[in-house]
Design a protein around this motif. Structure first.
Motif, PDB file in Angstrom:
ATOM      1  N   ASP A  73       0.817  -1.218   0.000  1.00  0.00           N
ATOM      2  CA  ASP A  73       0.000   0.000   0.000  1.00  0.00           C
ATOM      3  C   ASP A  73       0.852   1.270   0.000  1.00  0.00           C
ATOM      4  OD1 ASP A  73      -2.283  -1.576  -0.073  1.00  0.00           O
ATOM      5  OD2 ASP A  73      -2.651  -1.435   2.085  1.00  0.00           O
ATOM      6  N   PRO A  74       1.905   1.351   0.836  1.00  0.00           N
ATOM      7  CA  PRO A  74       2.749   2.545   0.779  1.00  0.00           C
ATOM      8  C   PRO A  74       3.448   2.731  -0.577  1.00  0.00           C
ATOM      9  CG  PRO A  74       3.097   1.417   2.859  1.00  0.00           C
ATOM     10  CD  PRO A  74       2.249   0.517   2.009  1.00  0.00           C
ATOM     11  N   LYS A  75       3.864   1.641  -1.219  1.00  0.00           N
ATOM     12  CA  LYS A  75       4.511   1.760  -2.536  1.00  0.00           C
ATOM     13  C   LYS A  75       3.521   2.252  -3.585  1.00  0.00           C
ATOM     14  CE  LYS A  75       8.769   0.774  -1.767  1.00  0.00           C
ATOM     15  NZ  LYS A  75       9.754   1.856  -1.884  1.00  0.00           N
ATOM     16  N   GLY A  88      -5.082 -10.811  -3.363  1.00  0.00           N
ATOM     17  CA  GLY A  88      -4.576  -9.950  -4.429  1.00  0.00           C
ATOM     18  C   GLY A  88      -5.163  -8.564  -4.374  1.00  0.00           C
ATOM     19  N   LEU A  89      -4.847  -7.802  -5.425  1.00  0.00           N
ATOM     20  CA  LEU A  89      -5.347  -6.436  -5.485  1.00  0.00           C
ATOM     21  C   LEU A  89      -5.319  -5.924  -6.919  1.00  0.00           C
ATOM     22  CD1 LEU A  89      -2.781  -4.135  -5.812  1.00  0.00           C
ATOM     23  CD2 LEU A  89      -2.211  -5.254  -3.681  1.00  0.00           C
ATOM     24  N   LEU A  90      -6.050  -4.876  -7.126  1.00  0.00           N
ATOM     25  CA  LEU A  90      -6.067  -4.149  -8.384  1.00  0.00           C
ATOM     26  C   LEU A  90      -5.793  -2.692  -8.057  1.00  0.00           C
ATOM     27  CD1 LEU A  90      -6.656  -4.094 -11.444  1.00  0.00           C
ATOM     28  CD2 LEU A  90      -9.066  -3.712 -10.855  1.00  0.00           C
ATOM     29  N   ALA A  91      -4.805  -2.111  -8.729  1.00  0.00           N
ATOM     30  CA  ALA A  91      -4.457  -0.707  -8.502  1.00  0.00           C
ATOM     31  C   ALA A  91      -4.382   0.008  -9.837  1.00  0.00           C
ATOM     32  CB  ALA A  91      -3.112  -0.605  -7.777  1.00  0.00           C
ATOM     33  N   GLU A  92      -4.695   1.293  -9.809  1.00  0.00           N
ATOM     34  CA  GLU A  92      -4.580   2.084 -11.038  1.00  0.00           C
ATOM     35  C   GLU A  92      -3.601   3.223 -10.805  1.00  0.00           C
ATOM     36  OE1 GLU A  92      -8.020   4.147 -12.505  1.00  0.00           O
ATOM     37  OE2 GLU A  92      -8.606   4.832 -10.534  1.00  0.00           O
ATOM     38  N   PHE A  93      -2.939   3.592 -11.884  1.00  0.00           N
ATOM     39  CA  PHE A  93      -1.921   4.641 -11.871  1.00  0.00           C
ATOM     40  C   PHE A  93      -2.174   5.571 -13.046  1.00  0.00           C
ATOM     41  CE2 PHE A  93      -0.176   1.024  -9.753  1.00  0.00           C
ATOM     42  CZ  PHE A  93       0.654   1.526  -8.766  1.00  0.00           C
ATOM     43  N   ALA A  94      -1.852   6.840 -12.878  1.00  0.00           N
ATOM     44  CA  ALA A  94      -1.953   7.791 -13.980  1.00  0.00           C
ATOM     45  C   ALA A  94      -0.835   7.561 -14.996  1.00  0.00           C
ATOM     46  CB  ALA A  94      -1.902   9.222 -13.452  1.00  0.00           C
ATOM     47  N   ASP A 147       5.082   4.768 -13.507  1.00  0.00           N
ATOM     48  CA  ASP A 147       4.906   4.631 -12.057  1.00  0.00           C
ATOM     49  C   ASP A 147       4.432   3.229 -11.690  1.00  0.00           C
ATOM     50  OD1 ASP A 147       5.728   7.210 -11.418  1.00  0.00           O
ATOM     51  OD2 ASP A 147       3.684   8.018 -11.441  1.00  0.00           O
ATOM     52  N   ALA A 148       3.533   2.646 -12.481  1.00  0.00           N
ATOM     53  CA  ALA A 148       3.033   1.302 -12.197  1.00  0.00           C
ATOM     54  C   ALA A 148       4.161   0.273 -12.252  1.00  0.00           C
ATOM     55  CB  ALA A 148       1.926   0.934 -13.178  1.00  0.00           C
ATOM     56  N   VAL A 149       5.032   0.376 -13.246  1.00  0.00           N
ATOM     57  CA  VAL A 149       6.134  -0.583 -13.371  1.00  0.00           C
ATOM     58  C   VAL A 149       7.156  -0.369 -12.257  1.00  0.00           C
ATOM     59  CG1 VAL A 149       8.028  -1.388 -14.849  1.00  0.00           C
ATOM     60  CG2 VAL A 149       5.784  -0.903 -15.842  1.00  0.00           C
ATOM     61  N   ARG A 150       7.485   0.874 -11.964  1.00  0.00           N
ATOM     62  CA  ARG A 150       8.407   1.143 -10.845  1.00  0.00           C
ATOM     63  C   ARG A 150       7.845   0.562  -9.546  1.00  0.00           C
ATOM     64  NH1 ARG A 150       9.609   7.164 -12.549  1.00  0.00           N
ATOM     65  NH2 ARG A 150      11.566   6.874 -13.659  1.00  0.00           N
ATOM     66  N   CYS A 151       6.576   0.765  -9.313  1.00  0.00           N
ATOM     67  CA  CYS A 151       5.923   0.257  -8.119  1.00  0.00           C
ATOM     68  C   CYS A 151       6.019  -1.266  -8.078  1.00  0.00           C
ATOM     69  CB  CYS A 151       4.469   0.708  -8.093  1.00  0.00           C
ATOM     70  SG  CYS A 151       3.553   0.148  -6.649  1.00  0.00           S
ATOM     71  N   ALA A 152       5.710  -1.926  -9.189  1.00  0.00           N
ATOM     72  CA  ALA A 152       5.770  -3.389  -9.245  1.00  0.00           C
ATOM     73  C   ALA A 152       7.167  -3.903  -8.908  1.00  0.00           C
ATOM     74  CB  ALA A 152       5.346  -3.869 -10.637  1.00  0.00           C
ATOM     75  N   VAL A 153       8.178  -3.273  -9.475  1.00  0.00           N
ATOM     76  CA  VAL A 153       9.560  -3.708  -9.235  1.00  0.00           C
ATOM     77  C   VAL A 153       9.943  -3.470  -7.770  1.00  0.00           C
ATOM     78  CG1 VAL A 153      11.980  -3.247  -9.799  1.00  0.00           C
ATOM     79  CG2 VAL A 153      10.288  -3.513 -11.632  1.00  0.00           C
ATOM     80  N   HIS A 198       3.979   5.922  -5.524  1.00  0.00           N
ATOM     81  CA  HIS A 198       4.055   6.034  -6.981  1.00  0.00           C
ATOM     82  C   HIS A 198       2.762   6.585  -7.574  1.00  0.00           C
ATOM     83  CE1 HIS A 198       8.030   4.321  -7.364  1.00  0.00           C
ATOM     84  NE2 HIS A 198       7.694   3.483  -6.411  1.00  0.00           N
ATOM     85  N   ARG A 199       2.030   7.325  -6.762  1.00  0.00           N
ATOM     86  CA  ARG A 199       0.843   8.062  -7.196  1.00  0.00           C
ATOM     87  C   ARG A 199      -0.261   7.175  -7.754  1.00  0.00           C
ATOM     88  NH1 ARG A 199       3.093  12.140 -11.219  1.00  0.00           N
ATOM     89  NH2 ARG A 199       4.264  10.291 -11.816  1.00  0.00           N
ATOM     90  N   GLY A 200      -0.379   5.989  -7.179  1.00  0.00           N
ATOM     91  CA  GLY A 200      -1.448   5.081  -7.570  1.00  0.00           C
ATOM     92  C   GLY A 200      -2.503   5.006  -6.489  1.00  0.00           C
ATOM     93  N   ARG A 201      -3.535   4.253  -6.777  1.00  0.00           N
ATOM     94  CA  ARG A 201      -4.570   4.008  -5.771  1.00  0.00           C
ATOM     95  C   ARG A 201      -5.025   2.565  -5.889  1.00  0.00           C
ATOM     96  NH1 ARG A 201     -10.353   3.942  -6.714  1.00  0.00           N
ATOM     97  NH2 ARG A 201     -10.743   4.129  -8.943  1.00  0.00           N
ATOM     98  N   THR A 202      -5.203   1.946  -4.740  1.00  0.00           N
ATOM     99  CA  THR A 202      -5.732   0.598  -4.719  1.00  0.00           C
ATOM    100  C   THR A 202      -7.228   0.687  -4.968  1.00  0.00           C
ATOM    101  OG1 THR A 202      -4.031  -0.119  -3.161  1.00  0.00           O
ATOM    102  CG2 THR A 202      -6.005  -1.502  -3.345  1.00  0.00           C
ATOM    103  N   VAL A 203      -7.657   0.045  -6.040  1.00  0.00           N
ATOM    104  CA  VAL A 203      -9.074   0.065  -6.397  1.00  0.00           C
ATOM    105  C   VAL A 203      -9.834  -0.933  -5.548  1.00  0.00           C
ATOM    106  CG1 VAL A 203     -10.718  -0.356  -8.271  1.00  0.00           C
ATOM    107  CG2 VAL A 203      -8.552   0.793  -8.745  1.00  0.00           C
ATOM    108  N   LYS A 204      -9.253  -2.137  -5.413  1.00  0.00           N
ATOM    109  CA  LYS A 204      -9.894  -3.145  -4.573  1.00  0.00           C
ATOM    110  C   LYS A 204      -8.891  -4.219  -4.189  1.00  0.00           C
ATOM    111  CE  LYS A 204     -11.823  -5.893  -8.360  1.00  0.00           C
ATOM    112  NZ  LYS A 204     -13.058  -6.449  -8.893  1.00  0.00           N
ATOM    113  N   ASN A 205      -9.167  -4.826  -3.051  1.00  0.00           N
ATOM    114  CA  ASN A 205      -8.430  -5.999  -2.602  1.00  0.00           C
ATOM    115  C   ASN A 205      -9.288  -7.215  -2.916  1.00  0.00           C
ATOM    116  OD1 ASN A 205      -5.980  -4.947  -1.340  1.00  0.00           O
ATOM    117  ND2 ASN A 205      -7.418  -3.932   0.032  1.00  0.00           N
ATOM    118  N   THR A 206      -8.633  -8.312  -3.280  1.00  0.00           N
ATOM    119  CA  THR A 206      -9.357  -9.507  -3.689  1.00  0.00           C
ATOM    120  C   THR A 206      -8.959 -10.714  -2.851  1.00  0.00           C
ATOM    121  OG1 THR A 206      -7.682  -9.961  -5.381  1.00  0.00           O
ATOM    122  CG2 THR A 206      -9.611  -8.686  -6.054  1.00  0.00           C
ATOM    123  N   GLY A 207      -8.833 -10.533  -1.557  1.00  0.00           N
ATOM    124  CA  GLY A 207      -8.397 -11.624  -0.692  1.00  0.00           C
ATOM    125  C   GLY A 207      -6.891 -11.754  -0.713  1.00  0.00           C
TER     126      GLY A 207
END
Length: 170
Positions: free
Chosen positions: A33-35, A50-56, A60-66, A39-48
């Motif tokens: 969540d802090p990462k 897993g999760l789904l997050a969106e980024f502008a 930023d999404a790839v940096r966050c993943a790494v 990286h200016r994203g937001r967690t859309v939902k948690n799935t037990g």
């Protein structure tokens, strides 16, 4: 968008339900969540598991993943391999339908299918996402070619993200 889940979650829960759940909650609260926020994203939902997050920004999404991948290696280093929590992550760039507590659309579905293609601790991304980041990030993008994935009509060109800071055997 970024889709993530825990590889082998049912197996981990079967072996140590309470311990796995507590460790996953700690990883989400202290690292993931802090990462995402960093990286200016937001967690859309948690799935037990897993999760789904969106980024502008897909960068930023790839940096966050790494950074999540790097952090998980450090956080689980003392555990035997079969007990480690390892996220599989998919990153895609595409249009979405935004609602208050969820996002929908082909772009989300492709991200989820990319996550399913990733190895434990791995990151897969679509070609459209890779085309946006290839000259902006110092990662290796291993071409996995066209992949046919569940419930997506057309093949998806997939790349595996390799971080030079992490040996491949991780």
């Amino acid at each position: 968008m970024l889709a993530a889940d825990v590889a082998g979650y049912s197996r981990l829960m079967g072996a140590d339900e309470e311990g796995t759940h507590e460790r996953l909650k700690a990883h989400l609260g202290e690292l993931v969540d802090p990462k995402i926020k960093e990286h200016r994203g937001r967690t859309v939902k948690n799935t037990g598991d897993g999760l789904l997050a969106e980024f502008a920004s897909v960068v930023d999404a790839v940096r966050c993943a790494v950074e999540i991948r790097r952090g998980m290696i450090d956080r689980e280093a003392e555990l035997p391999e079969e007990q480690r929590i390892r996220f599989r992550i998919g990153v895609n760039l595409g249009d979405v339908i935004v609602e208050k507590h969820d996002i929908f659309g082909d772009g989300v579905n492709v991200a989820a299918r990319l996550e399913a293609l990733a190895e434990p601790g791995g990151i897969c991304m679509s070609q459209v996402a890779r085309d946006q980041v290839r000259d902006k990030l110092d990662f290796v993008f291993e071409d996995l070619g066209e992949q046919h994935v569940k419930n997506i009509a057309r093949p998806v060109h997939v790349y595996r993200v390799r971080d030079p800071a992490i040996p491949i055997e991780q």
